[in-house]
Motif scaffolding. Sequence first.
Motif, short mmCIF file in Angstrom:
data_model
loop_
_atom_site.label_atom_id
_atom_site.label_comp_id
_atom_site.label_asym_id
_atom_site.label_seq_id
_atom_site.Cartn_x
_atom_site.Cartn_y
_atom_site.Cartn_z
N CYS A 146 47.13 78.28 26.71
CA CYS A 146 48.46 78.66 27.20
C CYS A 146 49.06 77.64 28.16
CB CYS A 146 48.41 80.04 27.85
SG CYS A 146 47.26 80.16 29.24
N ALA A 147 48.21 76.78 28.77
CA ALA A 147 48.70 75.69 29.61
C ALA A 147 48.26 74.34 29.06
CB ALA A 147 48.22 75.87 31.05
N LYS A 148 48.17 74.27 27.72
CA LYS A 148 47.83 73.03 26.99
C LYS A 148 46.43 72.52 27.35
CE LYS A 148 52.07 72.89 25.37
NZ LYS A 148 52.36 73.27 23.98
N PRO A 360 43.00 68.34 24.43
CA PRO A 360 44.27 67.61 24.52
C PRO A 360 44.01 66.10 24.51
CG PRO A 360 43.72 68.61 26.63
CD PRO A 360 42.76 69.16 25.64
N PRO A 361 44.84 65.31 23.83
CA PRO A 361 44.63 63.86 23.78
C PRO A 361 44.89 63.22 25.15
CG PRO A 361 46.70 64.46 22.72
CD PRO A 361 45.99 65.75 23.03
N LEU A 362 44.20 62.14 25.41
CA LEU A 362 44.28 61.47 26.71
C LEU A 362 45.69 61.02 27.04
CD1 LEU A 362 42.56 60.51 29.11
CD2 LEU A 362 42.25 58.34 27.90
N GLU A 363 46.44 60.60 26.01
CA GLU A 363 47.80 60.08 26.27
C GLU A 363 48.75 61.17 26.78
OE1 GLU A 363 47.35 60.61 21.72
OE2 GLU A 363 46.17 59.80 23.40
N GLU A 364 48.38 62.44 26.66
CA GLU A 364 49.23 63.53 27.16
C GLU A 364 48.83 64.00 28.56
OE1 GLU A 364 49.62 66.79 24.48
OE2 GLU A 364 50.29 65.55 22.80
N LEU A 365 47.92 63.25 29.18
CA LEU A 365 47.42 63.64 30.50
C LEU A 365 48.53 63.82 31.52
CD1 LEU A 365 44.86 64.08 32.25
CD2 LEU A 365 44.94 61.64 32.77
N HIS A 367 51.79 64.38 30.87
CA HIS A 367 52.94 65.17 30.41
C HIS A 367 53.13 66.42 31.27
CE1 HIS A 367 53.15 63.45 26.04
NE2 HIS A 367 53.02 62.52 26.95
N HIS A 368 54.35 66.93 31.27
CA HIS A 368 54.68 68.20 31.92
C HIS A 368 54.50 68.18 33.45
CE1 HIS A 368 52.95 69.12 27.83
NE2 HIS A 368 54.23 69.47 27.68
N ILE A 369 54.73 67.01 34.06
CA ILE A 369 54.66 66.96 35.53
C ILE A 369 55.91 67.60 36.13
CG2 ILE A 369 54.62 65.42 37.53
CD1 ILE A 369 52.91 63.50 35.92
N TYR A 370 57.07 67.28 35.55
CA TYR A 370 58.31 67.91 35.98
C TYR A 370 58.97 68.59 34.78
CZ TYR A 370 57.96 65.35 40.36
OH TYR A 370 57.53 64.86 41.55
N TYR A 371 59.94 69.44 35.06
CA TYR A 371 60.62 70.17 34.01
C TYR A 371 61.99 69.56 33.78
CZ TYR A 371 62.92 74.04 31.56
OH TYR A 371 63.61 74.80 30.64
N ARG A 379 50.91 55.87 36.77
CA ARG A 379 49.73 55.01 36.78
C ARG A 379 48.48 55.82 36.50
NH1 ARG A 379 45.95 52.88 40.38
NH2 ARG A 379 46.79 54.04 42.15
N GLY A 380 47.57 55.28 35.73
CA GLY A 380 46.33 55.96 35.40
C GLY A 380 45.25 55.72 36.45
N THR A 381 43.99 55.81 36.01
CA THR A 381 42.87 55.67 36.95
C THR A 381 42.70 54.24 37.44
OG1 THR A 381 41.42 55.44 35.02
CG2 THR A 381 41.57 57.63 36.03
N ASN A 382 43.27 53.29 36.78
CA ASN A 382 43.32 51.91 37.30
C ASN A 382 44.65 51.29 36.89
OD1 ASN A 382 43.06 50.48 34.68
ND2 ASN A 382 40.99 51.38 34.68
N LYS A 383 44.94 50.12 37.43
CA LYS A 383 46.29 49.55 37.25
C LYS A 383 46.59 49.11 35.83
CE LYS A 383 44.80 44.98 38.83
NZ LYS A 383 45.04 43.93 39.85
N TRP A 384 45.57 49.05 34.97
CA TRP A 384 45.83 48.64 33.59
C TRP A 384 46.18 49.82 32.67
CZ3 TRP A 384 41.43 46.82 36.29
CH2 TRP A 384 41.55 45.50 36.74
N ILE A 385 45.91 51.02 33.13
CA ILE A 385 46.19 52.19 32.31
C ILE A 385 47.52 52.80 32.72
CG2 ILE A 385 45.42 54.51 31.66
CD1 ILE A 385 42.57 53.64 32.12
N LYS A 386 48.40 53.01 31.78
CA LYS A 386 49.72 53.59 32.07
C LYS A 386 49.94 54.82 31.17
CE LYS A 386 51.06 50.18 34.80
NZ LYS A 386 51.38 50.33 36.24
N TYR A 387 50.52 55.87 31.75
CA TYR A 387 50.89 57.06 31.00
C TYR A 387 52.38 57.30 31.16
CZ TYR A 387 45.86 57.98 31.11
OH TYR A 387 44.50 57.87 30.98
N MET A 388 52.95 58.15 30.32
CA MET A 388 54.34 58.53 30.44
C MET A 388 54.45 60.04 30.66
SD MET A 388 56.42 55.99 30.41
CE MET A 388 57.99 56.78 30.07
N SER A 389 55.33 60.41 31.57
CA SER A 389 55.56 61.82 31.82
C SER A 389 56.67 62.35 30.92
CB SER A 389 55.95 62.07 33.28
OG SER A 389 56.42 63.38 33.45
N PHE A 390 56.42 63.44 30.23
CA PHE A 390 57.44 64.11 29.41
C PHE A 390 57.47 65.58 29.80
CE2 PHE A 390 56.16 60.47 26.89
CZ PHE A 390 57.37 59.95 26.42
#
Length: 391
Positions: A146-148, A360-365, A367-371, A379-390
């Motif tokens: 229910c919360a992905k 859930p796939p890692l790339e969706e980590l 997601h859903h930070i804001y509405y 930024r991910g766990t280190n400076k080379w990893i980047k995620y996008m918020s949706f």
Amino acid sequence: MRKMLAVVVSHVFSGVAQKPGLRGLLASLNFSNDVTCDIKKCDLYRLEEGPPTSTVLTRAEALKYYRTMQVIRRMEMKSDQLYKQKFIRGFCHLCDGQEACCVGLEAGINPTDHIITSYRAHGFCYTRGLSVKSILTELTGRQEGCAKGKGGSMHMYGKHFYGGNGIVGAQVPLGAGIAFASKYLGSGEVCLALYGDGAANQGQLAEAYNISALWKLPCVFICENNRYGMGTSIERSSASTEYYKRGFFIPGLRVNGMDILSVREATKFAADHCRSGKGPILMELQTYRYHGHSMSDPGISYRTREEVRDMRSKSDPIMLLRERMINNNLSNVEELKEIDADVKKEVEEAAQFATTAPEPPLEELAHHIYYQNPPFEVRGTNKWIKYMSFS
């Protein structure tokens, strides 16, 4: 001819009655449609009148309440099993024994009203409309939860349901905020803000009481008093164990939280109080949890096995409703057994799905930070990893 027809009909019904699925159907023709039940009088504080001491229970309501409480009970037992099998990790707080609270509260309000509660939230998730599958799948951290799969046991959400909150007592001022929104928008809705006897000693509750009384917010503050906050009895943690009086300037009532009808009628009374513009009200539900505080607590180091057994044998909410239904001819043993079997099947199938569904796939980590916000880089766990918020 008429006599012969009667014999044929008799034989047909006799054969049908041998089939378990239809036996209950035939028996239902003789069940009562409703019954008037006496319920325990509530203790009152700053109130001239309280909830009624009798109420009508229909057969349809009784069957619905019974099934819902059985689902919650079996779902919690399955959660216990899945945790011990390490399918569920982290925090997990079970509510078996307290089923009359969540089911009775839901029966006393409208679907459009609001509920916010603590980390002991699984039962409220179900009464608010979430499926067993979505709850158990969330517990196992799967994508179909229910919360992905991101919230787990303490952070579940649904329509007009705001969690599942991990910080002790923090949901109470949030509940006051939801009530403020209802009043500001003129929706006529109320908010039930639930907390335990341990959280009742938090200072933020007093602040929420104060602002709610000042602004006459439609908030029902509800203390689920299950007698032990974590591993500490209420007598050792609270100078006053009359939690329904803790609002001081707010009226209160103390309710038998093991009787679903007592909870239902008290909730209707409290909701009507808020809707009429009188401001907040405080309810104390005297209940009991069979499990320990959390899965790391065996629950018998600060109370005896005999105490738990005594509560199960004398005050179990499902047993009390079951006896009331049978004694008042609202149902029978055979029909209730069929419900039990159906519930068991539903929970087992949901558990099977919950242990096999994808994570859930890692790339969706991120997601859903804001509405409803434009996507932004996280930024991910280190400076080379980047995620996008949706949203």
